[in-house]
Design a protein around this motif. Structure first.
Motif, PDB file in Angstrom:
ATOM      1  N   ALA A 171      21.257  88.669  51.518  1.00  0.00           N
ATOM      2  CA  ALA A 171      20.799  88.320  49.912  1.00  0.00           C
ATOM      3  C   ALA A 171      20.234  89.360  49.464  1.00  0.00           C
ATOM      4  N   GLN A 172      19.054  90.219  49.890  1.00  0.00           N
ATOM      5  CA  GLN A 172      18.505  91.132  49.250  1.00  0.00           C
ATOM      6  C   GLN A 172      19.426  92.335  49.011  1.00  0.00           C
ATOM      7  N   TRP A 173      20.326  92.760  49.925  1.00  0.00           N
ATOM      8  CA  TRP A 173      21.433  93.490  49.558  1.00  0.00           C
ATOM      9  C   TRP A 173      22.139  93.224  48.255  1.00  0.00           C
ATOM     10  N   GLY A 174      22.461  91.977  48.098  1.00  0.00           N
ATOM     11  CA  GLY A 174      23.547  91.407  47.050  1.00  0.00           C
ATOM     12  C   GLY A 174      22.509  91.534  45.748  1.00  0.00           C
ATOM     13  N   THR A 175      21.400  91.125  45.845  1.00  0.00           N
ATOM     14  CA  THR A 175      20.669  91.263  44.640  1.00  0.00           C
ATOM     15  C   THR A 175      20.245  92.555  44.271  1.00  0.00           C
ATOM     16  N   GLY A 176      20.022  93.445  45.053  1.00  0.00           N
ATOM     17  CA  GLY A 176      19.993  94.943  44.849  1.00  0.00           C
ATOM     18  C   GLY A 176      21.084  95.561  44.197  1.00  0.00           C
ATOM     19  N   GLN A 177      22.543  94.955  44.376  1.00  0.00           N
ATOM     20  CA  GLN A 177      23.654  95.287  43.772  1.00  0.00           C
ATOM     21  C   GLN A 177      23.834  95.008  42.550  1.00  0.00           C
ATOM     22  N   GLY A 178      22.642  93.988  41.843  1.00  0.00           N
ATOM     23  CA  GLY A 178      22.841  93.533  40.718  1.00  0.00           C
ATOM     24  C   GLY A 178      23.714  92.150  40.629  1.00  0.00           C
ATOM     25  N   TRP A 179      24.139  91.593  41.679  1.00  0.00           N
ATOM     26  CA  TRP A 179      24.885  90.271  41.648  1.00  0.00           C
ATOM     27  C   TRP A 179      24.198  89.176  41.531  1.00  0.00           C
TER      28      TRP A 179
ATOM     29  N   GLY B 238      34.392  92.386  40.302  1.00  0.00           N
ATOM     30  CA  GLY B 238      35.338  92.263  41.269  1.00  0.00           C
ATOM     31  C   GLY B 238      35.030  90.991  42.001  1.00  0.00           C
ATOM     32  N   PRO B 239      36.093  90.237  42.732  1.00  0.00           N
ATOM     33  CA  PRO B 239      36.074  89.018  43.205  1.00  0.00           C
ATOM     34  C   PRO B 239      34.731  88.572  43.837  1.00  0.00           C
ATOM     35  N   PRO B 240      34.348  87.371  43.994  1.00  0.00           N
ATOM     36  CA  PRO B 240      33.241  86.816  44.653  1.00  0.00           C
ATOM     37  C   PRO B 240      33.150  87.365  46.241  1.00  0.00           C
ATOM     38  N   LEU B 241      32.136  87.642  46.932  1.00  0.00           N
ATOM     39  CA  LEU B 241      31.928  87.764  48.180  1.00  0.00           C
ATOM     40  C   LEU B 241      31.627  86.477  49.027  1.00  0.00           C
TER      41      LEU B 241
ATOM     42  N   SER C 254      31.937  72.492  53.551  1.00  0.00           N
ATOM     43  CA  SER C 254      31.113  73.421  54.561  1.00  0.00           C
ATOM     44  C   SER C 254      30.315  74.265  53.688  1.00  0.00           C
ATOM     45  N   VAL C 255      29.518  75.005  53.886  1.00  0.00           N
ATOM     46  CA  VAL C 255      28.642  76.088  53.174  1.00  0.00           C
ATOM     47  C   VAL C 255      28.956  77.529  53.969  1.00  0.00           C
ATOM     48  N   LEU C 256      28.707  78.392  52.921  1.00  0.00           N
ATOM     49  CA  LEU C 256      28.618  79.784  53.301  1.00  0.00           C
ATOM     50  C   LEU C 256      27.233  80.343  53.456  1.00  0.00           C
ATOM     51  N   ASP C 257      26.824  81.265  54.310  1.00  0.00           N
ATOM     52  CA  ASP C 257      25.322  81.673  54.413  1.00  0.00           C
ATOM     53  C   ASP C 257      24.823  82.369  53.231  1.00  0.00           C
ATOM     54  N   VAL C 258      25.950  83.276  52.602  1.00  0.00           N
ATOM     55  CA  VAL C 258      25.644  83.881  51.382  1.00  0.00           C
ATOM     56  C   VAL C 258      26.963  84.046  50.487  1.00  0.00           C
ATOM     57  N   ALA C 259      26.770  83.917  49.253  1.00  0.00           N
ATOM     58  CA  ALA C 259      27.825  84.241  48.225  1.00  0.00           C
ATOM     59  C   ALA C 259      27.403  85.088  47.330  1.00  0.00           C
ATOM     60  N   CYS C 260      28.076  85.945  46.741  1.00  0.00           N
ATOM     61  CA  CYS C 260      27.994  86.808  45.784  1.00  0.00           C
ATOM     62  C   CYS C 260      28.767  86.946  44.637  1.00  0.00           C
ATOM     63  N   ALA C 261      28.332  86.724  43.223  1.00  0.00           N
ATOM     64  CA  ALA C 261      29.195  86.796  42.239  1.00  0.00           C
ATOM     65  C   ALA C 261      29.027  88.087  41.784  1.00  0.00           C
TER      66      ALA C 261
END
Length: 170
Positions: free
Chosen positions: A33-41, A73-76, A62-69
């Motif tokens: 999550a910190q990595w994704g936030t650091g990317q500006g997502w 590019g497309p979401p992770l 079901s749930v994903l542990d982390v998703a990044c918008a």
């Protein structure tokens, strides 16, 4: 750099010591999550997956542990696991069919089997001591006694023979 490569590089710096399975997973999820936030997502923990739960809860997702918008590019869709679960692979493949970039963060002592394409795998190797996991954490060296007069304190003194009796108190 592809997201999985970037995430792998970020997780390479992750260190921790003596964590349980749940604590290890939590620490890795936090780092993702910190990595994704650091990317500006925009980062979402426990984000809804496109996959529904098995009956009788099949009306829930079901749930994903982390998703990044990502605006560029497309979401992770990111799952973090220490086991090789077929359900995780199926979930990530479903996320890929829905247009998301699937990344599986596998952690453990090694021996990770690669998932089918297009699921990307990022591995986090840990060491296990009993039920506790560590990564890249060096225990500090034990404290040594200071050196006094060229001889470590507590080291045996040089003894010469014959031994003289101790002087009389006096």
């Amino acid at each position: 750099m592809e997201p999985a490569e970037s995430l792998s590089a970020a997780l390479a710096a992750l260190t921790f010591a003596d964590l349980t399975i749940d604590e290890t997973t939590g620490r890795i999820v936090d780092a993702v999550a910190q990595w994704g936030t650091g990317q500006g997502w925009r980062v979402y923990r426990r984000a809804p997956s496109v996959v529904t739960l098995p009956p009788p809860m099949d009306r829930q997702h079901s749930v994903l542990d982390v998703a990044c918008a990502r605006p560029d590019g497309p979401p992770l869709a990111i799952e973090v696991d220490h086991t090789n679960r077929r359900r995780t692979v199926d979930k990530l493949l479903a996320e890929a069919r829905a247009g998301r970039v699937p990344i599986w963060v596998r952690w453990g002592t090694g021996g990770f089997s690669p998932p089918p394409a297009p699921v990307a795998m990022v591995t986090v190797e840990v060491t296990r001591r009993g039920k506790l996991n560590s990564r890249g954490h060096q225990r500090p060296a034990p404290t040594h006694s200071p050196v006094l007069g060229g001889v470590a304190a507590g080291a045996p003194e040089e003894i010469t023979f014959p031994l003289d009796p101790p002087p009389e108190p006096g």
